[in-house]
Design a protein around this motif. Sequence first.
Motif, PDB file in Angstrom:
ATOM      1  N   GLN A 168       0.847  -1.196   0.000  1.00 35.64           N
ATOM      2  CA  GLN A 168       0.000   0.000   0.000  1.00 35.64           C
ATOM      3  C   GLN A 168       0.878   1.240   0.000  1.00 35.64           C
ATOM      4  O   GLN A 168       1.910   1.283   0.662  1.00 35.64           O
ATOM      5  CB  GLN A 168      -0.905   0.004   1.240  1.00 35.64           C
ATOM      6  N   GLY A 169       0.474   2.259  -0.780  1.00 34.54           N
ATOM      7  CA  GLY A 169       1.221   3.506  -0.807  1.00 34.54           C
ATOM      8  C   GLY A 169       0.857   4.329  -2.024  1.00 34.54           C
ATOM      9  O   GLY A 169      -0.243   4.186  -2.580  1.00 34.54           O
ATOM     10  N   GLU A 170       1.778   5.176  -2.471  1.00 31.21           N
ATOM     11  CA  GLU A 170       1.527   6.027  -3.635  1.00 31.21           C
ATOM     12  C   GLU A 170       1.436   5.231  -4.926  1.00 31.21           C
ATOM     13  O   GLU A 170       1.007   5.752  -5.956  1.00 31.21           O
ATOM     14  CB  GLU A 170       2.649   7.072  -3.758  1.00 31.21           C
ATOM     15  N   ASN A 171       1.839   3.981  -4.858  1.00 32.13           N
ATOM     16  CA  ASN A 171       1.859   3.139  -6.050  1.00 32.13           C
ATOM     17  C   ASN A 171       0.494   2.555  -6.413  1.00 32.13           C
ATOM     18  O   ASN A 171       0.358   1.912  -7.452  1.00 32.13           O
ATOM     19  CB  ASN A 171       2.811   1.958  -5.832  1.00 32.13           C
ATOM     20  N   VAL A 172      -0.536   2.772  -5.594  1.00 31.39           N
ATOM     21  CA  VAL A 172      -1.806   2.044  -5.742  1.00 31.39           C
ATOM     22  C   VAL A 172      -2.416   2.211  -7.128  1.00 31.39           C
ATOM     23  O   VAL A 172      -2.839   1.231  -7.759  1.00 31.39           O
ATOM     24  CB  VAL A 172      -2.816   2.484  -4.652  1.00 31.39           C
ATOM     25  N   ILE A 173      -2.463   3.426  -7.658  1.00 32.05           N
ATOM     26  CA  ILE A 173      -3.098   3.637  -8.960  1.00 32.05           C
ATOM     27  C   ILE A 173      -2.342   2.895 -10.065  1.00 32.05           C
ATOM     28  O   ILE A 173      -2.945   2.327 -10.988  1.00 32.05           O
ATOM     29  CB  ILE A 173      -3.224   5.145  -9.275  1.00 32.05           C
ATOM     30  N   TYR A 174      -1.017   2.856  -9.966  1.00 35.12           N
ATOM     31  CA  TYR A 174      -0.224   2.136 -10.963  1.00 35.12           C
ATOM     32  C   TYR A 174      -0.380   0.626 -10.792  1.00 35.12           C
ATOM     33  O   TYR A 174      -0.471  -0.118 -11.782  1.00 35.12           O
ATOM     34  CB  TYR A 174       1.244   2.538 -10.846  1.00 35.12           C
ATOM     35  N   THR A 175      -0.412   0.175  -9.546  1.00 35.93           N
ATOM     36  CA  THR A 175      -0.624  -1.250  -9.269  1.00 35.93           C
ATOM     37  C   THR A 175      -1.942  -1.721  -9.869  1.00 35.93           C
ATOM     38  O   THR A 175      -2.008  -2.770 -10.519  1.00 35.93           O
ATOM     39  CB  THR A 175      -0.609  -1.498  -7.749  1.00 35.93           C
ATOM     40  N   ASN A 176      -2.999  -0.939  -9.659  1.00 31.64           N
ATOM     41  CA  ASN A 176      -4.309  -1.309 -10.185  1.00 31.64           C
ATOM     42  C   ASN A 176      -4.343  -1.277 -11.712  1.00 31.64           C
ATOM     43  O   ASN A 176      -4.970  -2.131 -12.354  1.00 31.64           O
ATOM     44  CB  ASN A 176      -5.386  -0.386  -9.622  1.00 31.64           C
ATOM     45  N   LEU A 177      -3.675  -0.283 -12.315  1.00 27.70           N
ATOM     46  CA  LEU A 177      -3.651  -0.183 -13.776  1.00 27.70           C
ATOM     47  C   LEU A 177      -2.955  -1.401 -14.394  1.00 27.70           C
ATOM     48  O   LEU A 177      -3.460  -1.992 -15.351  1.00 27.70           O
ATOM     49  CB  LEU A 177      -2.935   1.098 -14.211  1.00 27.70           C
ATOM     50  N   PHE A 178      -1.809  -1.773 -13.849  1.00 32.65           N
ATOM     51  CA  PHE A 178      -1.094  -2.914 -14.416  1.00 32.65           C
ATOM     52  C   PHE A 178      -1.821  -4.224 -14.141  1.00 32.65           C
ATOM     53  O   PHE A 178      -1.737  -5.166 -14.948  1.00 32.65           O
ATOM     54  CB  PHE A 178       0.337  -2.958 -13.897  1.00 32.65           C
ATOM     55  N   LEU A 179      -2.552  -4.285 -13.044  1.00 29.83           N
ATOM     56  CA  LEU A 179      -3.387  -5.463 -12.796  1.00 29.83           C
ATOM     57  C   LEU A 179      -4.480  -5.560 -13.867  1.00 29.83           C
ATOM     58  O   LEU A 179      -4.777  -6.650 -14.368  1.00 29.83           O
ATOM     59  CB  LEU A 179      -4.004  -5.391 -11.402  1.00 29.83           C
ATOM     60  N   SER A 180      -5.055  -4.407 -14.234  1.00 27.24           N
ATOM     61  CA  SER A 180      -6.087  -4.408 -15.281  1.00 27.24           C
ATOM     62  C   SER A 180      -5.500  -4.851 -16.623  1.00 27.24           C
ATOM     63  O   SER A 180      -6.161  -5.555 -17.394  1.00 27.24           O
ATOM     64  CB  SER A 180      -6.725  -3.021 -15.402  1.00 27.24           C
ATOM     65  N   LEU A 181      -4.245  -4.459 -16.897  1.00 35.72           N
ATOM     66  CA  LEU A 181      -3.602  -4.895 -18.133  1.00 35.72           C
ATOM     67  C   LEU A 181      -3.410  -6.414 -18.136  1.00 35.72           C
ATOM     68  O   LEU A 181      -3.601  -7.080 -19.163  1.00 35.72           O
ATOM     69  CB  LEU A 181      -2.245  -4.207 -18.294  1.00 35.72           C
ATOM     70  N   SER A 182      -3.039  -6.962 -16.998  1.00 36.61           N
ATOM     71  CA  SER A 182      -2.872  -8.406 -16.881  1.00 36.61           C
ATOM     72  C   SER A 182      -4.198  -9.126 -17.119  1.00 36.61           C
ATOM     73  O   SER A 182      -4.250 -10.165 -17.796  1.00 36.61           O
ATOM     74  CB  SER A 182      -2.317  -8.747 -15.499  1.00 36.61           C
ATOM     75  N   ILE A 183      -5.271  -8.554 -16.605  1.00 36.02           N
ATOM     76  CA  ILE A 183      -6.601  -9.158 -16.786  1.00 36.02           C
ATOM     77  C   ILE A 183      -7.011  -9.128 -18.259  1.00 36.02           C
ATOM     78  O   ILE A 183      -7.577 -10.091 -18.786  1.00 36.02           O
ATOM     79  CB  ILE A 183      -7.643  -8.436 -15.907  1.00 36.02           C
TER      80      ILE A 183
END
Length: 461
Positions: free
Chosen positions: A425-440
């Motif tokens: 958890q941290g400032e990376n959350v929006i990027y983490t979620n975006l790359f997770l969406s790319l994986s999906i």
Amino acid sequence: MQHQSSHDEPNVDPKLTSRLILLLCTVLIFTVMNGTMFNVAIPDIAEHFNLLPSQVSWVMTGYILVFSIGSLMYGKLADIYPIKNILTFGLIMFASGATLGLVAPNYPTLLAARIIQAMGGATIPALAFIIPARFIPGERGRVFGIISSTVAFASGVGPIAGGVIGGVLSWRFLFIFSMLAVLAIPFLRRWIPDEEKRPGVVDVPGAVFIASTVAGLLVFITTGMWWATILFAVGLVLFIWRTMTAEHPFIKPSLLKNKRYAVTVATSFMGTSVLFGMIFIIPIMLRDLNELNTLAIGLVLFPGAMAAGLIGQAGGRLVDRKGSVPVVKLALILVAAGTLCISTFAGYNPVVIAACLLITYLGFPLIQSSTANLLSTIVSKKETGVGIGLFNLLNFMSAAIGSAVYGRILDMESAAILFNPFARQGENVIYTNLFLSLSIIALLALTLFTRKFKEEPLPRD
């Protein structure tokens, strides 16, 4: 000397095949880098001509728009007219636009130069995938692999080259790469087999309607202009009407109704959107979370781009040995794994991100070469040009759509909910979620493709 296939199709002289492939890839590098190099030069161009961001964005938007539509139009023309003549016209236009851009005294002239460049440059990727299918059938997979890896490599290296050239010299010097492409004309004309004009007509109204549809969609996505939705809707309705009623429509309904073709193109669209989405998001993420400068960002991207450039020939041989279908699946698994890796380690040391990028980049040439090779076996020879042209169009559109959509998501600047349970958890959350969406998205493409080709398996290519 030209060799004839069993179908009386002219083939490239085996002694000249390596030279032709090398020359095509060199010109392709100029073309692809021409698009990506100018990304980093946009701020300098805006400052030079005293432009607002919305004005200077047309340097890229106009180029992508014309380039995308041109990739389809030239594919259709290649079904009728000799390829070497189309390439000659395209390279002359490409170099002419670059020359005009080098000396452009004002912004309208610069914009015109970019449009002329795109009109000519679109011939290169459009025909680079058609030439192996038509003239080098025995090594089709290997050549597709080399061409696809060249695109991946140039996409990654372009921003680095643009930053170095623009920073040390001036953004005007970026046009010199495109001017050099004209030197390839005499060699291409000598090495590409001669062809007779084939029977067929170009449905001009249909071409205008599909161009309007694509233009409306891309303009709306990249600029948000409301009138573009009207252009898109009207163009789409007229294109459907023309396709159903014309004796010789621009795209035959039989091609659009071919389910294996549709699924393969959709798979490539989704996979390519993930890859270009990654290329768009990564520099922003590295600057935001790791505070890297442009050169350092380029160095993080470089190992993956270099690996993609090196794997092409091996990937193409894998297609020739195993067939296209298993390689498509492997490519999507690599893309999904790589983007999930980036999602998990967003905000970590850039070396870790570079390793994750390496996995994703390996999927780039594999998905392009395997889907292009698969299409060349699905589509009839009479429709190879327009079939691969539509494939190229949708791939370019996926890049534009992905960049616009992810750009707007990043405008939110932060996200509250972390969807990847393995990430911190941290400032990376929006990027983490975006790359997770790319994986999906990659996994959805894998599921769609696997189901279709499990139902209707192909013979080995």
